[in-house]
Design an enzyme around this catalytic site. Structure first.
Site, PDB file in Angstrom:
ATOM      1  N   LYS A 280      35.424  36.559  47.603  1.00 51.32           N
ATOM      2  CA  LYS A 280      35.631  37.404  46.425  1.00 51.32           C
ATOM      3  C   LYS A 280      35.044  36.766  45.159  1.00 51.32           C
ATOM      4  O   LYS A 280      34.690  37.468  44.220  1.00 51.32           O
ATOM      5  CB  LYS A 280      37.128  37.681  46.220  1.00 51.32           C
ATOM      6  CG  LYS A 280      37.869  38.268  47.422  1.00 51.32           C
ATOM      7  CD  LYS A 280      37.391  39.655  47.768  1.00 51.32           C
ATOM      8  CE  LYS A 280      38.385  40.471  48.602  1.00 51.32           C
ATOM      9  NZ  LYS A 280      38.679  39.966  49.948  1.00 51.32           N
TER      10      LYS A 280
HETATM   11  C1  LIG Z   1      38.912  40.709  51.138  1.00 53.14           C
HETATM   12  C2  LIG Z   1      38.705  39.959  52.382  1.00 53.14           C
HETATM   13  C3  LIG Z   1      38.167  40.573  53.534  1.00 53.14           C
HETATM   14  C4  LIG Z   1      37.881  42.057  53.604  1.00 53.14           C
HETATM   15  O1  LIG Z   1      36.841  42.461  52.737  1.00 53.14           O
HETATM   16  P1  LIG Z   1      36.692  43.998  52.332  1.00 53.14           P
HETATM   17  O2  LIG Z   1      35.612  44.040  51.332  1.00 53.14           O
HETATM   18  O3  LIG Z   1      38.017  44.402  51.768  1.00 53.14           O
HETATM   19  O4  LIG Z   1      36.381  44.746  53.580  1.00 53.14           O
HETATM   20  C5  LIG Z   1      37.905  39.785  54.645  1.00 53.14           C
HETATM   21  N1  LIG Z   1      38.176  38.460  54.641  1.00 53.14           N
HETATM   22  C6  LIG Z   1      38.704  37.840  53.563  1.00 53.14           C
HETATM   23  C7  LIG Z   1      38.985  36.382  53.644  1.00 53.14           C
HETATM   24  C8  LIG Z   1      38.968  38.563  52.408  1.00 53.14           C
HETATM   25  O5  LIG Z   1      39.480  37.932  51.335  1.00 53.14           O
END
Ligand SMILES: *Cc1c(COP(=O)(O)O)cnc(C)c1O
Length: 467
Positions: free
Chosen positions: A112
């Protein structure tokens, strides 16, 4: 570059307005009116760029001159200098034709950060230009919250409220969010699930009067900037591998919750990146698997799993994909979303399902399979997968053909999810920045998953005097 809503009831807007609008005012999601096409010669030229230079080239298509070149470059530099790896998103080989793309070298150890470091700086930039305050409201399954707070804390004119599901995030995720001691940061632990949080914030963002009164801004992947920033590493991964081998195209296996990250891969493909299959890896919250197999999208019972960041039933960004699947027809999207609201499911026809299967494969990984994958890879390659990445690797194992190259997105560092790693009887050493968290006091309010209660808390946060 103009942006429009998947539901067709927002007049065309530019890049900055798209960032600020977040959720489209008609309840849909914002998408570029025309997806930029990168010709093969340009791709060739881009393949030699650093991560930051590549980000600049890709962002430029969407920003389209709304931020002057030197300022955009400075924003990008600033956003990625907080990463611990010079390549930002390095790629590692685990087996022949099998790679992981490490997306966890940012400040909060999950992917993120790649979009939210940039979005935090962008909000600050816009706030300085316009003099308007930025009030961020977001829902998190665990990683977005920490990352967004890290991206904006201490920045003038910005306040942030994050809803996370109480007791449903990992200890490290909770500590990362709640140990920030800053009056402009509010953590609400809601007695409910991520889906409850996402539903409440979507309701608040849909109340245009409320949204405008409080300058409410989005950091969830409903915000197109998240998607845009995440396309960069798909390109980067392809270019790095192309240096090593004769490569026609590559597959990506993507741990998926809200469909944001994988949608970024789909967008990269539409822009001209030679992507083969996009493999949707989920955990037991496997609505997307059902959709890709049978053409029926029907959220069901929430399940707590070893990969909590993917414990999501209603995948927001799915609507962006539907828009393209339905031939970029906003009327059809609106009709389908209305039907979804009334009946709780979406069913597509056989022809559409064929298209879905051209684009995607999917596998819902059960808990045991997830842990087994962590153990096996640790024993065979000494590489410690986090439980989300392990779902990606398990889905890769299921679908990939031996002669095809696949990159699994390593979405988080295993230290964030020690609860799951311990179950594999593996002892890991925490990075210093994570071990330090355990001694800090926490700041959070536990609240009902109730819109009015959230609003009361928001109004307090937005009205305090910062002096
Ligand atoms: C947010 C997240 C996901 C999923 O990503 P999306 O964009 O919501 O599909 C997968 N793995 C981790 C570690 C995340 O933080």
């Amino acid at each position: 570059m103009n942006f429009i809503s998947t539901r067709g009831n927002v007049s065309k807007i530019g890049f900055i307005d798209t960032v600020l609008m977040g959720l489209a005012n008609d309840g849909g999601l914002l998408v570029p009116e025309k997806i930029p096409q990168i010709p093969a010669e340009k791709l060739e030229a881009m393949s030699k760029l650093t991560y930051q230079e590549l980000a600049y080239e890709i962002f430029s298509y969407y920003v389209d001159g709304e931020i002057p070149e030197d300022e955009l470059k400075a924003l990008i530099e600033k956003s990625y200098e907080t990463f611990r790896h010079p390549e930002v998103t390095p790629i590692k080989k685990l087996k022949d034709n099998m790679y992981v793309l490490e997306l966890f070298h940012g400040p909060t150890f999950a992917f993120k950060d790649i979009a939210l470091q940039f979005l935090g700086n962008l909000y600050s930039y816009v706030s300085k230009k316009t003099g308007e305050s930025v009030h961020i409201l977001g829902a998190t399954s665990g990683d977005t919250g920490a990352s967004a707070i890290e991206g904006v804390k201490g920045k003038e004119g910005i306040r942030i409220c994050i809803l996370h599901p109480h007791d449903k995030v990992s200890k490290v995720q909770e500590l990362q969010m709640t140990t920030v001691d800053d009056k402009s940061v509010l953590n609400l632990a809601i007695k409910g699930t991520f889906d409850d949080g996402q539903r409440i914030i979507k309701e608040l963002f849909s109340d245009i009067e409320f949204k405008n009164k409080y300058h409410l801004r989005a950091i969830n992947s409903i915000n197109f900037v998240r998607i845009m920033a995440q396309t960069v590493y798909y390109f980067y991964a392809y270019f790095q591998l192309k240096k090593e081998m004769d490569l026609k195209n590559i597959n990506f296996s993507v741990p998926t919750g809200n469909f944001g990250d994988i949608f970024a891969g789909y967008l990269a493909k539409k822009m001209g990146l030679p992507v083969g299959k996009l493999i949707v890896a989920t955990n037991e919250n496997n609505i997307l698997e059902g959709f890709i197999r049978d053409g029926v999208y029907e959220p069901g019972e929430f399940r707590s799993t070893f990969s909590p960041s993917m414990d999501i039933q209603v995948a927001s960004n799915f609507e962006r994909y539907l828009y393209y699947l339905l031939g970029e027809n906003p009327n059809e999207v609106s009709a389908l979303m209305e039907k979804f609201k009334a009946e709780g499911k979406i069913v597509i026809n056989d022809e559409q399902l064929l298209q879905v299967n051209e684009d995607f494969a999917a596998h819902g990984v059960e808990g045991e399979e997830c842990l087994q994958t962590i153990s096996t890879y640790y024993a065979e390659t000494s590489y410690l997968l986090d439980p989300h990445t392990a779902c990606g690797v398990a889905a890769y194992e299921r679908f990939n053909q031996p002669n095809e190259v696949c990159v699994t997105l390593a979405t988080a560092h295993p230290a964030k999810f020690n609860e799951s790693i311990e179950r594999c009887n593996i002892e890991q050493k925490f990075p210093e920045k994570i071990s330090q968290l355990f001694n800090k006091p926490q700041h959070l309010e536990v609240v009902e998953a109730d819109k009015d209660e959230i609003v009361r808390n928001l109004e307090k946060l937005f009205s305090f005097s910062s002096k």
